[in-house]
Design an enzyme around this catalytic site. Sequence first.
Site, short mmCIF file in Angstrom:
data_model
loop_
_atom_site.label_atom_id
_atom_site.label_comp_id
_atom_site.label_asym_id
_atom_site.label_seq_id
_atom_site.Cartn_x
_atom_site.Cartn_y
_atom_site.Cartn_z
CG ASP A 1 -1.89 -1.15 1.25
OD1 ASP A 1 -1.53 -2.17 1.85
OD2 ASP A 1 -2.98 -1.04 0.69
CE1 TYR B 1 2.73 -4.47 8.10
CE2 TYR B 1 2.78 -2.07 8.15
CZ TYR B 1 2.69 -3.25 7.44
OH TYR B 1 2.55 -3.21 6.07
N PRO C 1 7.34 -6.05 5.43
CG PRO C 1 5.07 -6.10 6.04
CD PRO C 1 6.36 -6.88 6.17
#
Length: 665
Positions: A54, A279, A370
């Site tokens: 994203d 996260y 990520p």
Amino acid sequence: MSVEAIPQQENEVHVLIIGAGPAGYMAALWLARLGVNTRIIDKRSSRIFTGQADGLQPRVLEVFETFGFADRAMKEVAIGFEACYYDPDENGNIRRVETVPEGIPGISRFNGSVIHQGRIEKWLTDAITEFSGGKCKVERPVQPESLEIDPNAGEYPVRVILKKLHDELAMPEQFGHTVQNGLYRQFEGDQETTLSLLPGDGLEVVRAKYVLGCDGAHSWVRKQLGIEHEGETTDFVWGVLDMVPVTDFPDIRKRCSIHSKNNGNIMIIPRENQIVRLYIQLRELAQHDKMGGDNASEDHGETKARGVDRSKVTAEQILDSAKKILHPYTLDAAAIHWFTAYQIGQRVATAFEKQERVFIAGDACHTHSPKAGQGMNVSMMDTFNLAWKIAYVVKGFAYPSILSTYEFERRTVAQDLIAYDHKLTRLFSSKPGEISTQEFRRVIEQGTAFTTGCTVNYYQSILTDKPANQSRKVPYHNPLANQLAIGMRIPDVKLIMESDGRPWFFNQRLLSTGQFRVLVFIGDYARAANLKRQMYEIGEYLGSSNSFTKRLGPLWDSTMELLLIHASQQADVEWDDFPSVFRRRDEHGVMDYWKVLADRSCFHDETGHAYEKYGIDTKVGAIVALRPDGYVAKVVEPTLAGIREVGDWFSRFLVLSPSPVKASI
């Protein structure tokens, strides 16, 4: 292959792209822009999944601008401007300890941004449709069955058998069941449907000049080539949650890195609209049944051996962990859009190509966590580097030797990424006391420039003219342009269009057209007779029959753009001063007014600092050669000898000939 599975048709294509992820889309975009006959296939259905990559880094947004759709992104993305660090106090409550800029102020006109991947793919798809006239579209769901390279098979040496799948069987799997979203493609242990078991509607043989494997971390193409994916999977388990928060945490709309005393760590990333991504380090996990079960797969067995079953992680569990970390602040969810759990894997492929006919890119080459927001960005920049080179060879503009620079340039970027991600994830997964928070922040700060994508520095090669032993850690500058690093992308500046006085960001004029660019910085020619003479000599040479532009043949405009950038004041300049090669007329006599720019002050904007920013003396000048991907390739003096040197350099890899170049495709 079974007797009944006989290919029903056979077709030829210049480039076949396998995999419609970020790398595949960028390759298709470039090739469509350059008019190359291309097909792109994907084994998934037409549904766009949520929760994948994203983040958009500044360099990728710069590239989007050169393709004409960065403005669409700016209307929708969540843009990062500030970042906060939180540590626990003596009572175990988190507290803000520092607020810093997000990214590197001034490194680009764009900041790191976040948007749903489906929107990014929409922008790319629209541009591909426009550039290809609707001819290039993702073919879904289609999977490859076999791949062979036969060097003796003529112009189309790569043979791929494709199968058209039934739509309802084209959904990927995660943890043994079909999913509509997830990070399933990126990490070891995440499952996908076994390709050979899916029924389809028929087989097709495709013969291609080149094949690009952009098919993810479990790349089928990579496996067919026998290329290994070297690295490791850590024991760190993280949850990811996209949610609309209800909270009294004051920095929920800023990127935050939070270390708690006993409950793990969390990273907060604001997204578009009201959504926030978390996260979260998971410290309390469901343990997997040691005996497995009837549905356990081989990869599930690997996961169980580590004592972690990610399929048992729930959104509620992730949210509960987040609540504990954020104490004393409160957190709840008005809506949960998506969640997953993953283990961090860090790998780099041992090779990026086979026989310079089949290439792999993106997650097929490198996998990592990520957290640094690099997966989609580095993947797109892989094929932004590669696709124009393939187009040049396909169209007969360049020798195949340029293709070797892809792995040479991009594998070092992947290795740098893995090294940074390895350090970052271990620091982020550590408890307070195991590391100093100052060390954690130092690592992030040191890596921030890298993560923008703006500091990639390519080694010397046939396409990058600098000393062979020059370290990438230290940018190399020719003294004529001592702030313009050879091997790095050209920084943006503001210049004035000489013909109408309009100010432009230079990047808006350096569009992704596939052209090399020769930038003649002639300095303040109006006040220096020698520079004016040099300008005329350069112009006369470029307009002559023996110049490298003419030796490219009648379609030299497809490969070369000449721009003149001067530093003289408006009162000292006349339009007729400039050589006609920079003011060309078409067959109807209409003049091109857009190839002469000025570095001077503007009535309506702040300009006049380009020479200073690039480190070019207005009394000396310079000639700068740019690659089609915007990287500085060569710098010489702005003289007749200098422009001839540029021509000699082009002759090493471009097909220069007195006769027209074969340009049909």
